[in-house]
Design an enzyme around this catalytic site. Structure first.
Site, PDB file in Angstrom:
ATOM      1  N   GLN A 113       0.846  -1.196   0.000  1.00  0.00           N
ATOM      2  CA  GLN A 113       0.000   0.000   0.000  1.00  0.00           C
ATOM      3  C   GLN A 113       0.885   1.251   0.000  1.00  0.00           C
ATOM      4  OE1 GLN A 113      -2.211   1.701   3.233  1.00  0.00           O
ATOM      5  NE2 GLN A 113      -4.130   1.593   2.087  1.00  0.00           N
ATOM      6  N   TYR A 143      -5.488  11.319   3.897  1.00  0.00           N
ATOM      7  CA  TYR A 143      -4.087  11.564   3.554  1.00  0.00           C
ATOM      8  C   TYR A 143      -4.014  12.349   2.235  1.00  0.00           C
ATOM      9  CZ  TYR A 143      -3.442   8.506   7.482  1.00  0.00           C
ATOM     10  OH  TYR A 143      -3.492   7.982   8.748  1.00  0.00           O
ATOM     11  N   ARG A 150      -7.665   2.385  -2.722  1.00  0.00           N
ATOM     12  CA  ARG A 150      -8.513   2.412  -1.523  1.00  0.00           C
ATOM     13  C   ARG A 150      -9.087   3.813  -1.327  1.00  0.00           C
ATOM     14  NH1 ARG A 150      -7.743   1.199   4.900  1.00  0.00           N
ATOM     15  NH2 ARG A 150      -9.272  -0.462   4.962  1.00  0.00           N
ATOM     16  N   GLY A 159      -9.654  -6.189   8.998  1.00  0.00           N
ATOM     17  CA  GLY A 159      -8.490  -5.513   9.555  1.00  0.00           C
ATOM     18  C   GLY A 159      -8.186  -5.959  10.962  1.00  0.00           C
ATOM     19  N   ARG A 160      -8.825  -5.276  11.936  1.00  0.00           N
ATOM     20  CA  ARG A 160      -8.518  -5.558  13.346  1.00  0.00           C
ATOM     21  C   ARG A 160      -8.550  -7.042  13.714  1.00  0.00           C
ATOM     22  NH1 ARG A 160     -12.756  -1.226  14.922  1.00  0.00           N
ATOM     23  NH2 ARG A 160     -12.974  -1.274  12.661  1.00  0.00           N
TER      24      ARG A 160
END
Ligand code: 8OZ
Length: 375
Positions: free
Chosen positions: A106, A187, A234, A324-325
Site C-alpha cells: 500500500q 491523507y 482504496r 483488519g482488526r
C-alpha cells in the site's frame, strides 16, 4: 425472513480471480499500521514473520508505506523508496510467498498529517492548501499538535507523481504481487479529493474534475509500471478520518470511480463508514451505486464479521471482504472464520508498536492455543 447461508454454501472460502491472479479465498487482510519498522523505516525478520503468519488470507495488503520521507506522518512506519527498505520488504514478500500467500504494497503519502519532526530538515508537511488539521501527530518523541502545512506549488505535483512511480518500481523490486494506491483516510490524495481540504485555484482545485486530477495522474503513472491488473485503490468516501469532509461525497466519488475505469484496475477497495469506527453511511450515499459504476472487483472493508461477510457474498454486495482488526489477534483468522472458532480480541494498546515486541507476532493460532490449554 432472510437466513444466512452456511459457510459450506458460501464461496468466501473458495479460490477467486483478482486481476490476473487467482487468490485462495475471498478474504483479504486489510492494510494495518502496526508501527514496528526498524531504523531507516526498514522492515526486518520480525515483520516477515508477522505477515507470513497471516498468509492464509487470499491477499494481504501491506500496512501503509510511505513513498518518500515527505510522505511520512508517524514514527516507526515503513518506507518503500531506499535500497535498504526494498531489501527489508524482500524478506516479507519471500516469507509470504513461501507460505503460498499473496501480498500487495500500500503506497502512502500522508500530506498534512505529519509534523516537522518527521520531515527532512524539519520542513513543513505539504498539503493541497495551508489548512491545519485538528489533532496531533505521532512523532518519535510522542504526540505533538499538527502544524499548518505548506500548500504545494502546481509545479511540485509532477514530483509527487514521480515519487509514486519510484515507490511503485521499488515495490516491484521488493517482490510484491501488486500495489494499492492509498487514496483514503484523509491523507494526501484524499486531501486533494475533498472540498474541505482543497481550496486551490489551479487545475487541481475547485470542481471535482480538478480535485480528482492528482489521484488520476498517480493511477495513470503507476499502472504504467505494474499494469492495471496488479493495481488497486482504496477510498473512504464517507469517513471523516484525519479531519476531512466533502460537500458532496456521492458526486465526488462517482466521478472519480468512473474515471478510474479505463485503467482496468484489479479492484476498488472501500472503507464503508468511518475508519476504525462505525459503519454509518449517510442516506444520500450508496456504496452499491459506487460498486455499480466501477468495472472491476469491489473489495469491502470496515467492521465485517463472518455473518456480514456471508451476507455480502450471498447478496453479491462485494467480491472480496477485507478484515483488519480481527487479523491482529488471529493470525489464522481464515481458519477460525471457516470453522466458527472464537476470535481473540487484540486490545487497542497492542495495535501500534510495543516496547518489548509483544502483541505483534505472539498471538497464537487456535492449534497453539489448544495445545497450551492442554498443558
Ligand atoms: C491508524 C493509525 C495510523 C495510520 C490509515 C494508515 O488510516 C492509516 C493509519 C491508521 O489509513
Amino acid at each position: 425472513m432472510k437466513t444466512n447461508p452456511t459457510i459450506a454454501d458460501s464461496d468466501l472460502f473458495q479460490p477467486a480471480k483478482l486481476g490476473d491472479l487467482t487468490l485462495r479465498n475471498r478474504i483479504v487482510m486489510a492494510p494495518l499500521t502496526r508501527s514496528h519498522a526498524g531504523a531507516g523505516d526498514v522492515q526486518g525478520p520480525i515483520n516477515a514473520e508477522y505477515y507470513a503468519q497471516r498468509a492464509t488470507a487470499g491477499l494481504i495488503i501491506s500496512e501503509a508505506t510511505q513513498i518518500s520521507q515527505q510522505g511520512k506522518g508517524y514514527a516507526f512506519t515503513p518506507g518503500i523508496y531506499t535500497q535498504e527498505q526494498i531489501a527489508g520488504w524482500r524478506l516479507v514478500t519471500a516469507a509470504v510467498h513461501n507460505q503460498g500467500g499473496r501480498i500487495f504494497a500500500q503506497l502512502w503519502h500522508v500530506g498534512r498529517i505529519s509534523h516537522p519532526d518527521l520531515q527532512k530538515d524539519g520542513a513543513l508537511p505539504v498539503a493541497p492548501s495551508a489548512i491545519k488539521p485538528a489533532g496531533q501527530a505521532f512523532t518519535p518523541t510522542g504526540f505533538k499538535d499538527f502544524v499548518t502545512p505548506r500548500a504545494l506549488e502546481t509545479s511540485e505535483l509532477a514530483g509527487i507523481v514521480a515519487d509514486y512511480v519510484h515507490a511503485a518500481k521499488a515495490a516491484k523490486e521488493a517482490g510484491f504481487d501488486g500495489i494499492e494506491v492509498h487514496a483514503a483516510n484523509g491523507y494526501l490524495l484524499d486531501q486533494f479529493l475533498r472540498s474541505s481540504t482543497n481550496k486551490r485555484h489551479d487545475n487541481y482545485g475547485g470542481p471535482v474534475e480538478n480535485r480528482a486530477r492528482l489521484t488520476l495522474e498517480v493511477v495513470a503513472a503507476v499502472t504504467q509500471v505494474w499494469g492495471g491488473a496488479r493495481v488497486g485503490i482504496r477510498l473512504s468516501p464517507v469517513s471523516p478520518a484525519n479531519d476531512v469532509e466533502d460537500s458532496n461525497p456521492m458526486g465526488t466519488f462517482s466521478y472519480l470511480v468512473e474515471q478510474l475505469n479505463p485503467f482496468g484496475l484489479a479492484y476498488l477497495h472501500c472503507v464503508e463508514g468511518q475508519t476504525i469506527g462505525p459503519r454509518t453511511i449517510p442516506d444520500d450515499f450508496s456504496f452499491a451505486r459506487i460498486r455499480q459504476l466501477f468495472n472491476g472487483m469491489y473489495m469491502a472493508n470496515n467492521g465485517y464479521d463472518i455473518d456480514l461477510a456471508l451476507t455480502a457474498r450471498r447478496e453479491n454486495l462485494a467480491d472480496f471482504i477485507c478484515f483488519g482488526r480481527p487479523f491482529i489477534g488471529n493470525p489464522d483468522l481464515v481458519e477460525r472464520l471457516r470453522t466458527g472458532a472464537p476470535l481473540t480480541v487484540a486490545p487497542r494498546e497492542s495495535w501500534y508498536g510495543s516496547k518489548d515486541g509483544t502483541g505483534y507476532t505472539d498471538w497464537p493460532t487456535l492449534a497453539q492455543q489448544n495445545a497450551r490449554a492442554a498443558e
